[in-house]
Write a protein that holds these residues in place. Structure first.
Motif, mmCIF file in Angstrom:
data_model
loop_
_atom_site.group_PDB
_atom_site.id
_atom_site.type_symbol
_atom_site.label_atom_id
_atom_site.label_comp_id
_atom_site.label_asym_id
_atom_site.label_seq_id
_atom_site.Cartn_x
_atom_site.Cartn_y
_atom_site.Cartn_z
ATOM 1 N N ARG A 54 -2.152 -34.379 -27.938
ATOM 2 C CA ARG A 54 -2.687 -33.010 -27.982
ATOM 3 C C ARG A 54 -2.361 -32.266 -26.698
ATOM 4 O O ARG A 54 -2.007 -31.090 -26.726
ATOM 5 N N THR A 121 -5.067 -22.542 -26.793
ATOM 6 C CA THR A 121 -6.378 -22.561 -27.449
ATOM 7 C C THR A 121 -6.378 -23.153 -28.855
ATOM 8 O O THR A 121 -7.235 -23.983 -29.160
ATOM 9 N N TRP A 124 -5.792 -27.088 -28.333
ATOM 10 C CA TRP A 124 -6.821 -27.793 -27.572
ATOM 11 C C TRP A 124 -7.838 -26.760 -27.095
ATOM 12 O O TRP A 124 -7.710 -26.204 -26.002
ATOM 13 N N PRO A 125 -8.857 -26.467 -27.910
ATOM 14 C CA PRO A 125 -9.803 -25.381 -27.612
ATOM 15 C C PRO A 125 -10.486 -25.483 -26.244
ATOM 16 O O PRO A 125 -10.647 -24.458 -25.572
ATOM 17 N N ALA A 126 -10.878 -26.670 -25.810
ATOM 18 C CA ALA A 126 -11.559 -26.789 -24.511
ATOM 19 C C ALA A 126 -10.625 -26.395 -23.366
ATOM 20 O O ALA A 126 -11.015 -25.648 -22.458
ATOM 21 N N ALA A 127 -9.403 -26.868 -23.400
ATOM 22 C CA ALA A 127 -8.423 -26.499 -22.367
ATOM 23 C C ALA A 127 -8.089 -25.018 -22.475
ATOM 24 O O ALA A 127 -7.923 -24.331 -21.460
ATOM 25 N N ALA A 129 -10.083 -22.653 -23.434
ATOM 26 C CA ALA A 129 -11.191 -21.873 -22.865
ATOM 27 C C ALA A 129 -11.067 -21.798 -21.347
ATOM 28 O O ALA A 129 -11.262 -20.731 -20.752
ATOM 29 N N ALA A 130 -10.730 -22.907 -20.715
ATOM 30 C CA ALA A 130 -10.537 -22.906 -19.259
ATOM 31 C C ALA A 130 -9.370 -21.998 -18.873
ATOM 32 O O ALA A 130 -9.449 -21.240 -17.895
ATOM 33 N N CYS A 131 -8.309 -22.050 -19.655
ATOM 34 C CA CYS A 131 -7.146 -21.193 -19.389
ATOM 35 C C CYS A 131 -7.486 -19.722 -19.612
ATOM 36 O O CYS A 131 -7.004 -18.856 -18.881
#
Length: 179
Positions: A54, A121, A124-127, A129-131
């Motif tokens: 991922r 997004t 990999w939704p969590a990454a 969100a950070a981006c």
């Protein structure tokens, strides 16, 4: 149109002057990280190294979208529409050192940031969100530093998200051509 332009100028002038002293100390670090897309290359490296399949997929999508946005913003849009940057007298003297000479419209930094976040997004939704938080920070810094008007940043964001959508749709479009 004149009212829109006047509002854009007022908002830029306010954003450049706004902020507690810590904002002026943090802004150069944000600008430096975003310069030459270093922040996004570093994020892609971390995702690819730590995220397994991922992470590698998200990194590849982000880098591809970022490159697409850079071409669309810097090689196409900036050549089609010449716009001067906000006046130097609006910007504190200590913030004037690395002011670009290219057209202000659209913001290439913002286009790259939103393209990267927009492509990461869905994978990999969590990454992502950070981006996305980082992308919004870069966009705000571009106005606050006096490098761009708010409309330049809005156009860069829209262009970046369009590049991310194009990269996401490209495999399906190509697959249809093959069949």
């Amino acid at each position: 149109m004149a009212d829109l332009r006047a509002g854009d100028r007022r908002l830029a002038r306010w954003a450049i002057a706004w902020g507690p002293p810590w904002v002026r100390r943090v802004a150069p670090a944000v600008e430096e990280a975003a310069e030459h897309t270093k922040l996004w290359w570093a994020a892609a490296g971390v995702m690819a190294a730590a995220g397994g399949w991922r992470g590698r997929t998200a990194a590849a999508a982000g880098v591809t979208a970022m490159a697409t946005a850079e071409v669309l913003s810097n090689a196409v849009a900036k050549q089609l529409y010449e716009r001067r940057r906000p006046p130097q007298e609006w910007v504190p003297a200590e913030d004037l050192q690395d002011r670009p000479d290219s057209s202000s419209f659209p913001s290439g930094h913002t286009a790259a940031a939103f393209a990267f976040a927009g492509a990461v997004t869905p994978v990999w939704p969590a990454a992502g969100a950070a981006c996305a938080v980082s992308a919004v920070t870069v966009a705000a810094e571009r106005v606050h530093s006096g490098a761009h008007y708010p409309s330049d940043v809005a156009a860069g964001g829209a262009l970046g998200l369009a590049a991310a959508a194009l990269v996401r749709a490209a495999p399906r479009l190509l697959w249809r051509r093959v069949l």
